[in-house]
Structures are given as C-alpha cells and as structure tokens.
Design a protein around this motif. Structure first.
Motif, PDB file in Angstrom:
ATOM      1  N   LEU A  27       0.825  -1.203   0.000  1.00 57.34           N
ATOM      2  CA  LEU A  27       0.000   0.000   0.000  1.00 57.34           C
ATOM      3  C   LEU A  27       0.860   1.254   0.000  1.00 57.34           C
ATOM      4  N   ARG A  28       1.918   1.261   0.790  1.00 58.19           N
ATOM      5  CA  ARG A  28       2.814   2.421   0.843  1.00 58.19           C
ATOM      6  C   ARG A  28       3.426   2.702  -0.528  1.00 58.19           C
ATOM      7  N   ARG A  29       3.907   1.651  -1.170  1.00 55.64           N
ATOM      8  CA  ARG A  29       4.533   1.828  -2.477  1.00 55.64           C
ATOM      9  C   ARG A  29       3.540   2.324  -3.513  1.00 55.64           C
ATOM     10  N   SER A  30       2.368   1.722  -3.555  1.00 55.22           N
ATOM     11  CA  SER A  30       1.372   2.121  -4.549  1.00 55.22           C
ATOM     12  C   SER A  30       0.882   3.537  -4.278  1.00 55.22           C
ATOM     13  N   ALA A  31       0.762   3.899  -2.992  1.00 60.26           N
ATOM     14  CA  ALA A  31       0.318   5.251  -2.652  1.00 60.26           C
ATOM     15  C   ALA A  31       1.336   6.291  -3.069  1.00 60.26           C
ATOM     16  N   ILE A 153      -7.383   6.757  -1.332  1.00 64.58           N
ATOM     17  CA  ILE A 153      -8.208   5.761  -0.646  1.00 64.58           C
ATOM     18  C   ILE A 153      -8.651   4.684  -1.627  1.00 64.58           C
ATOM     19  N   GLU A 154      -8.908   5.101  -2.857  1.00 67.73           N
ATOM     20  CA  GLU A 154      -9.328   4.151  -3.885  1.00 67.73           C
ATOM     21  C   GLU A 154      -8.230   3.142  -4.181  1.00 67.73           C
ATOM     22  N   THR A 155      -6.957   3.548  -4.101  1.00 72.68           N
ATOM     23  CA  THR A 155      -5.860   2.615  -4.345  1.00 72.68           C
ATOM     24  C   THR A 155      -5.823   1.512  -3.293  1.00 72.68           C
ATOM     25  N   ALA A 156      -6.422   1.789  -2.126  1.00 73.10           N
ATOM     26  CA  ALA A 156      -6.480   0.783  -1.064  1.00 73.10           C
ATOM     27  C   ALA A 156      -7.760  -0.037  -1.141  1.00 73.10           C
ATOM     28  N   ASN A 157      -8.507   0.157  -2.237  1.00 74.35           N
ATOM     29  CA  ASN A 157      -9.760  -0.579  -2.458  1.00 74.35           C
ATOM     30  C   ASN A 157     -10.762  -0.345  -1.336  1.00 74.35           C
ATOM     31  N   TYR A 282     -11.584  18.535   5.821  1.00 74.91           N
ATOM     32  CA  TYR A 282     -12.193  17.382   5.169  1.00 74.91           C
ATOM     33  C   TYR A 282     -11.672  16.093   5.786  1.00 74.91           C
ATOM     34  N   ALA A 283     -12.530  15.085   5.756  1.00 73.67           N
ATOM     35  CA  ALA A 283     -12.165  13.775   6.303  1.00 73.67           C
ATOM     36  C   ALA A 283     -12.973  12.705   5.594  1.00 73.67           C
ATOM     37  N   VAL A 284     -12.346  11.540   5.418  1.00 75.06           N
ATOM     38  CA  VAL A 284     -13.005  10.401   4.779  1.00 75.06           C
ATOM     39  C   VAL A 284     -13.236   9.321   5.832  1.00 75.06           C
ATOM     40  N   TYR A 285     -14.478   8.828   5.889  1.00 74.77           N
ATOM     41  CA  TYR A 285     -14.845   7.798   6.857  1.00 74.77           C
ATOM     42  C   TYR A 285     -15.336   6.551   6.131  1.00 74.77           C
ATOM     43  N   LEU A 293     -10.398   7.546   7.819  1.00 71.42           N
ATOM     44  CA  LEU A 293      -9.347   6.891   7.048  1.00 71.42           C
ATOM     45  C   LEU A 293      -8.253   7.888   6.675  1.00 71.42           C
ATOM     46  N   ALA A 294      -8.661   9.113   6.393  1.00 76.42           N
ATOM     47  CA  ALA A 294      -7.729  10.190   6.062  1.00 76.42           C
ATOM     48  C   ALA A 294      -8.416  11.504   6.388  1.00 76.42           C
TER      49      ALA A 294
END
Length: 388
Positions: A27-31, A153-157, A282-285, A293-294
């Motif tokens: 996940l770190r690498r893809s992010a 967040i989408e990259t983490a499915n 802003y925040a994503v839940y 999540l972020a």
C-alpha cells in the motif's frame, strides 16, 4: 497475557508481522507511486528535531504539543522533539530548505510518535502518509487535495461505502469576530458544538450577541440550505462569512461532480484542530470505523515561523489504520540444494515471476522452513512449482 510477555513493548506500540507488513508495504509503495503521478514530490524528514523547528504548529495547536515526546540532546543540551506529525517538517522544507517559487507539492511517508493514543484503539506510532500543497489559496487547490485523498483511498480498495465530511472553520470564526466574543466564550461555544449539545447551546446563546445565529450554526450544521434560511441578513452579508460559505458550497459541488456516487456530508461546527486550520476541513470515513481513514484541511501561513508564510492545504492518513484487518498470504517456494544450471535458471525464473524462493542449506529439508507453501521439484527433467 502474562506480565513477562507484556513488558517487552509499551502500550500503544506493536510489532507488525509478515502477513500484514506485506499489505502495508504494498500500500505504501502504490500510494507513493500514485502521488508521484499527480506531481507530488517525495521528501524524507528527520525523526527528531530541535523543538523550535516543530513548534510552528504547536504554538497554535496545543494538542500537537502535548502529543510530542521531548528529550534533551546529549550533544548540545537543547530540547529535542520526536515528530508527532510530519506537516510542520514539510512546511519547514517549503519555507526554508527548498523555497521554490509558485506552487509546491510534496508527499511523505514515515513513522511518527505520540505521547498518548490520539483516538480509540489507535497506535502511538502511526505510519503517517500524506501530501501537502503550498503556494495557492485557490479553492481549486482544496478540490485537488480532496480529489487526491479520495483517489488514494481508492488505491487501497476502500472507496466502496466511504463518505466525505466537509467543514469550514471560517463560518464559526467570522461569526465570533462579528459578535466580538472573548476567548472564553469562544471556547465554550466550540465545546458545545463539538459535543452536539443543542439544548445547552440554545440556553447558552440566548444572552449572546447574534445568539440566534450561533444557535442556527449548530442546529443546521449539516444542512447548508436550512442554515442559510435561518441566519440573519447581517451575518449573511458579512464578507468573511460569505467567502467561507461560498468556498464550502463550491467545494461540495465540484467534488460531487468528480465523484458522483460519493456521499458527502456537511458539518460546519466540526472544529477539530480549530486553532490550526484556517479554512476548509475534510475527512473520509468508512462504515463501522469511528476514526477517519484520512483527514486534512487548509492551514495558511504555516511557514511564518520559518520566515515564509504561504497558503497551504494537505491531508494525511495512518497506513496501519488504512490497512487494518487486511492480511496477505505469502507464497514461499523451497528449492533443493545444488548448482545445476537448469535448477539455478528455474529458481531465477520463479523469482522473476514474483515469488519468494529459498534454496535449502547444508543438511536442511522442508521442515527447516516452516513457512514454506510450495516447493520446486523436477518432473521428467522440467522444474515445476508444486504446493506442499
């Protein structure tokens, strides 16, 4: 768990075992690859700095100051701080170390350390990943940052079922200024808003100047149309209030256009880090998760401490939290001993295919590698991978 086992690590600190570490590292690498594709340049920051370098935020954010471990430098006798957030460090880079003209975009990933857990069931040593944009006070910069956050967040499915919360500290801040409230009253109002204590808010605001507006801000915090209908004409004509309100509605519309299936919630009295943020927040839940999540927001002027105040917006997330509950089975192939050319070529090919291959040593056999899942065997002169 016996005491003899618990003393090894302090509370809030844990090892990450292979099956989860593999998920986190992927996940770190893809992010980071994704952020690079969006023009965000990777920076590494030191784990420890003089406390003065970390105080650009702590002066206005006591929460961060309290979260920072402090130690004495044995070389100089000066006070050092272990980073509790990487944003001040990136601000220092933008303002003092790498002061580029125009817009600058940076990303980072690294462990930070907190004196206490910052939320329910959280670690004290998050693996923080984030992005910062300096040099633009445009709404477009905030929209880009939110879009980048959602795409990450989408990259983490994890986009399925998530929702975005938007707020703007400028609404409350401009109303406080318009009503000329003192700091004590401001803090009391902020506490009531945070606790969503509407009955208490109704009683408290009765004696305040523009009290009905302060009450409406809390009562209709999630409905901008209703809020607008219930505010006084004087407040609606206040220039600072109008700018904040327009910024919030514009951002909501633009994000909804980019993410039409995304649920977007509004909360104009979500005042976390109120003294740190200067605009949009802003925040994503995700469903069934209390912590975001972020999260991020605008924090203009952050570089002033380093001699270069710049508009800024950014977000961060904890990769441990983002990958919580995800595990990846690791395939490990055992190859026999030997230097046969075809054997070595087969081992190289399997590794090129992305699998881990361990070649046996000395008198080892399969039992010496307890985590092995497959083995490389010779079948009619051809090396093949077989499940154990």
């Amino acid at each position: 768990m016996p005491i003899s086992e618990t003393w090894l690590l302090p509370d809030g600190v844990a090892d990450v075992l292979p099956e989860q570490a593999q998920v986190i590292e992927t996940l770190r690498r893809s992010a980071l690859d994704f952020l690079a594709s969006r023009g965000y340049q990777l920076v590494y920051t030191p784990f420890i700095e003089y406390i003065e370098s970390l105080s650009s935020l702590s002066e206005s954010n006591q929460d961060l100051d309290l979260a920072t471990f402090k130690v004495i430098d044995q070389l100089t006798g000066r006070l050092l701080g272990v980073r509790a957030d990487m944003t001040p460090q990136v601000a220092r880079i933008d303002a003092h170390v790498h002061p580029v003209e125009g817009v600058a975009r940076y990303c980072y990933a690294g462990t930070v350390l907190h004196t206490k857990p910052q939320g329910f069931n959280t670690t004290r040593a998050p693996l923080q990943l984030g992005a910062e944009l300096f040099g633009s006070d445009s709404i477009d910069a905030d929209v880009e940052m939110i879009d980048v956050m959602l795409s990450l967040i989408e990259t983490a499915n994890l986009v399925e079922g998530v929702h975005l919360d938007l707020g703007h500290v400028g609404l409350f801040r401009s109303l406080v200024k318009h009503a000329d409230l003192n700091k004590t009253t401001e803090r009391q109002l902020s506490d009531l808003y945070q606790r969503k204590a509407l009955p208490e808010l109704a009683e408290f605001t009765q004696k305040l100047k523009f009290g009905s507006d302060f009450y409406a801000l809390g009562r209709y915090a999630s409905d901008l149309a209703a809020l607008q209908r219930n505010l006084s004409a004087e407040i609606l004509q206040d220039e600072a209030f109008k700018q904040a309100f327009d910024a919030l509605t514009t951002t909501q519309a633009e994000i909804q256009a980019r993410w039409p299936k995304l649920h977007i919630g509004i909360d104009v009295v979500e005042l976390r880090s109120y003294h740190y943020h200067t605009g949009l927040m802003y925040a994503v839940y995700a469903p069934n998760r209390a912590a975001p999540l972020a999260q991020g927001g605008r924090y203009d002027g952050i570089g002033e401490h380093f001699g270069r105040a710049r508009p800024a917006t950014g977000f961060s997330c904890d990769l441990y939290a983002l990958s919580a509950g995800q595990f990846q089975a690791i395939k490990t192939v055992i190859a026999p001993k030997g230097t046969n050319t075809t054997l070595l070529a087969a081992i190289a090919q399997v590794r090129n295919n992305g699998l881990s291959v361990i070649q046996l040593l000395g008198e080892d056999d399969l039992t010496s590698v307890p985590n092995a899942t497959h083995q490389l065997v010779n079948v009619a002169g051809e090396w093949k991978v077989k499940q154990i």
